[in-house]
Design a protein around this motif. Sequence first.
Motif, PDB file in Angstrom:
ATOM      1  N   LEU A 129      38.417  17.258   8.170  1.00  0.00           N
ATOM      2  CA  LEU A 129      39.264  16.179   8.420  1.00  0.00           C
ATOM      3  C   LEU A 129      40.737  16.600   7.986  1.00  0.00           C
ATOM      4  O   LEU A 129      40.967  16.758   6.872  1.00  0.00           O
ATOM      5  N   VAL A 130      41.875  16.422   9.052  1.00  0.00           N
ATOM      6  CA  VAL A 130      43.065  16.625   8.362  1.00  0.00           C
ATOM      7  C   VAL A 130      43.923  15.368   8.987  1.00  0.00           C
ATOM      8  O   VAL A 130      43.492  14.643   9.901  1.00  0.00           O
ATOM      9  N   GLY A 131      45.095  15.184   8.531  1.00  0.00           N
ATOM     10  CA  GLY A 131      45.967  14.238   8.810  1.00  0.00           C
ATOM     11  C   GLY A 131      47.140  13.800   7.723  1.00  0.00           C
ATOM     12  O   GLY A 131      46.612  14.225   6.567  1.00  0.00           O
ATOM     13  N   PRO A 132      48.022  13.198   8.145  1.00  0.00           N
ATOM     14  CA  PRO A 132      49.071  12.733   7.121  1.00  0.00           C
ATOM     15  C   PRO A 132      48.406  11.970   5.860  1.00  0.00           C
ATOM     16  O   PRO A 132      47.282  11.377   6.116  1.00  0.00           O
ATOM     17  N   ASN A 133      49.193  11.819   4.799  1.00  0.00           N
ATOM     18  CA  ASN A 133      48.724  10.777   3.792  1.00  0.00           C
ATOM     19  C   ASN A 133      48.569   9.496   4.409  1.00  0.00           C
ATOM     20  O   ASN A 133      49.393   9.042   5.062  1.00  0.00           O
ATOM     21  N   GLY A 134      47.483   8.745   3.651  1.00  0.00           N
ATOM     22  CA  GLY A 134      47.358   7.301   4.438  1.00  0.00           C
ATOM     23  C   GLY A 134      46.571   7.360   5.734  1.00  0.00           C
ATOM     24  O   GLY A 134      46.536   6.114   6.227  1.00  0.00           O
ATOM     25  N   SER A 135      46.229   8.436   6.304  1.00  0.00           N
ATOM     26  CA  SER A 135      45.596   8.077   7.529  1.00  0.00           C
ATOM     27  C   SER A 135      44.041   7.947   7.589  1.00  0.00           C
ATOM     28  O   SER A 135      43.669   7.843   8.752  1.00  0.00           O
ATOM     29  N   GLY A 136      43.512   7.761   6.348  1.00  0.00           N
ATOM     30  CA  GLY A 136      42.127   7.304   6.448  1.00  0.00           C
ATOM     31  C   GLY A 136      41.007   8.235   5.962  1.00  0.00           C
ATOM     32  O   GLY A 136      40.065   8.088   5.973  1.00  0.00           O
ATOM     33  N   LYS A 137      41.472   9.504   5.733  1.00  0.00           N
ATOM     34  CA  LYS A 137      40.485  10.488   5.656  1.00  0.00           C
ATOM     35  C   LYS A 137      39.639  10.329   4.324  1.00  0.00           C
ATOM     36  O   LYS A 137      38.540  10.310   4.302  1.00  0.00           O
ATOM     37  N   VAL A 168      41.250  15.303  13.809  1.00  0.00           N
ATOM     38  CA  VAL A 168      42.594  14.938  13.318  1.00  0.00           C
ATOM     39  C   VAL A 168      42.819  13.429  13.148  1.00  0.00           C
ATOM     40  O   VAL A 168      42.453  12.638  14.162  1.00  0.00           O
ATOM     41  N   LEU A 169      43.229  12.915  12.061  1.00  0.00           N
ATOM     42  CA  LEU A 169      43.437  11.303  12.004  1.00  0.00           C
ATOM     43  C   LEU A 169      44.787  10.868  12.036  1.00  0.00           C
ATOM     44  O   LEU A 169      45.566  11.596  11.493  1.00  0.00           O
ATOM     45  N   SER A 170      45.253   9.834  12.443  1.00  0.00           N
ATOM     46  CA  SER A 170      46.362   9.431  12.360  1.00  0.00           C
ATOM     47  C   SER A 170      46.347   7.809  12.515  1.00  0.00           C
ATOM     48  O   SER A 170      45.736   7.298  13.563  1.00  0.00           O
ATOM     49  N   GLN A 171      47.082   7.199  11.292  1.00  0.00           N
ATOM     50  CA  GLN A 171      46.650   5.812  11.121  1.00  0.00           C
ATOM     51  C   GLN A 171      45.174   5.185  11.490  1.00  0.00           C
ATOM     52  O   GLN A 171      45.090   3.997  12.095  1.00  0.00           O
ATOM     53  N   GLY A 172      44.480   5.992  10.727  1.00  0.00           N
ATOM     54  CA  GLY A 172      42.857   5.585  10.926  1.00  0.00           C
ATOM     55  C   GLY A 172      42.255   5.579  11.956  1.00  0.00           C
ATOM     56  O   GLY A 172      41.033   5.673  12.125  1.00  0.00           O
ATOM     57  N   ARG A 173      43.021   6.329  13.087  1.00  0.00           N
ATOM     58  CA  ARG A 173      42.356   6.684  14.451  1.00  0.00           C
ATOM     59  C   ARG A 173      41.838   7.935  14.435  1.00  0.00           C
ATOM     60  O   ARG A 173      42.937   9.247  14.182  1.00  0.00           O
ATOM     61  N   LEU A 174      40.888   8.679  15.023  1.00  0.00           N
ATOM     62  CA  LEU A 174      40.631   9.833  15.691  1.00  0.00           C
ATOM     63  C   LEU A 174      41.574  10.266  16.809  1.00  0.00           C
ATOM     64  O   LEU A 174      41.472   9.679  17.835  1.00  0.00           O
ATOM     65  N   VAL A 175      42.268  11.177  16.489  1.00  0.00           N
ATOM     66  CA  VAL A 175      43.413  11.472  17.760  1.00  0.00           C
ATOM     67  C   VAL A 175      42.996  12.934  18.597  1.00  0.00           C
ATOM     68  O   VAL A 175      43.730  12.910  19.559  1.00  0.00           O
ATOM     69  N   ALA A 176      42.245  13.670  17.814  1.00  0.00           N
ATOM     70  CA  ALA A 176      42.094  14.829  18.425  1.00  0.00           C
ATOM     71  C   ALA A 176      40.558  15.540  17.527  1.00  0.00           C
ATOM     72  O   ALA A 176      40.711  15.128  16.382  1.00  0.00           O
ATOM     73  N   SER A 177      39.649  16.239  18.327  1.00  0.00           N
ATOM     74  CA  SER A 177      38.870  16.900  17.750  1.00  0.00           C
ATOM     75  C   SER A 177      38.346  18.132  18.565  1.00  0.00           C
ATOM     76  O   SER A 177      38.489  17.902  19.513  1.00  0.00           O
ATOM     77  N   GLY A 178      37.893  19.125  17.973  1.00  0.00           N
ATOM     78  CA  GLY A 178      37.353  20.227  18.517  1.00  0.00           C
ATOM     79  C   GLY A 178      37.631  21.417  17.845  1.00  0.00           C
ATOM     80  O   GLY A 178      37.913  21.368  16.281  1.00  0.00           O
ATOM     81  N   ALA A 179      37.692  22.660  18.407  1.00  0.00           N
ATOM     82  CA  ALA A 179      37.665  23.995  17.483  1.00  0.00           C
ATOM     83  C   ALA A 179      39.321  23.892  17.046  1.00  0.00           C
ATOM     84  O   ALA A 179      40.244  23.557  17.844  1.00  0.00           O
TER      85      ALA A 179
END
Length: 257
Positions: free
Chosen positions: A33-41, A207-218
């Motif tokens: 799980l990756v994403g900016p700080n505060g994205s919900g990870k 990939v999380l952004s603002q609590g939402r999954l915006v991308a996933s995959g290889a």
Amino acid sequence: MDLELDELSVVMDGRSLVRGLSLEVPDGQVVGLVGPNGSGKSTALRCVYRALRPSSGTVWVGEQDLTRLPMRRSAQTIAAMTQDGGIDFDFTVEEVVALGRAPHLRGNQALSGRERDLCERAMDQLDIRHLAHRGVLTLSGGERQRVLLARALVQEPEILVLDEPTNHLDVRHQVDLLSLLRGAGLTVLVVLHDLNLAAAACDRLGVLSQGRLVASGAPVDVLTTQLVGDVFGVTASVVPHPLTGDPQLLYSLNSAR
């Protein structure tokens, strides 16, 4: 064992921290799980190791709803290495590692010979055997991280959940730790901030952004210049690693948007 986050949402104090997150972690794979700080990870991970109950949605462990598993059984199945997994008492390293066996023991039951061997093997794997009789409060941050991972491995889980496990580690131990995860044969859900390490270590990324999954995959499909710019707010060049072909991101110090 498969792990699945099914339409997971978390609302706290009127704020939506995680919004309808659906993510599969297949048996034996490493998913980051990756994403900016505060994205919900970290919030999402807390639902997996039962530190937080989701507002809606389900965490599936195999074919079972996690909330229906007895706490003892879930502790035997899922081991967690958390950001806030500090140790407040000056136990020795070997005592802390041995605590990983707690879900399998009753009362003050002593460790068996097999369990003592398991603890020693984990300390060897994490390069902390020489610290066995040191108090954990005397250790550096990186040494403590390795102790906590050894404790998690001693738990003999089927699912391993880790929140920024490479924090405080030097380069060698970052590589060693992620190599260990790759070869452990466990189902792993891990939060990482270093996108290059994530690309090297993970079979798939979410990939999380603002609590939402915006991308996933290889990683090769997810880590694009466009996505990194949109989600992280930086300009990056994506190049293949010369040995593995994994995507690697190159930044310049003036690349922030």
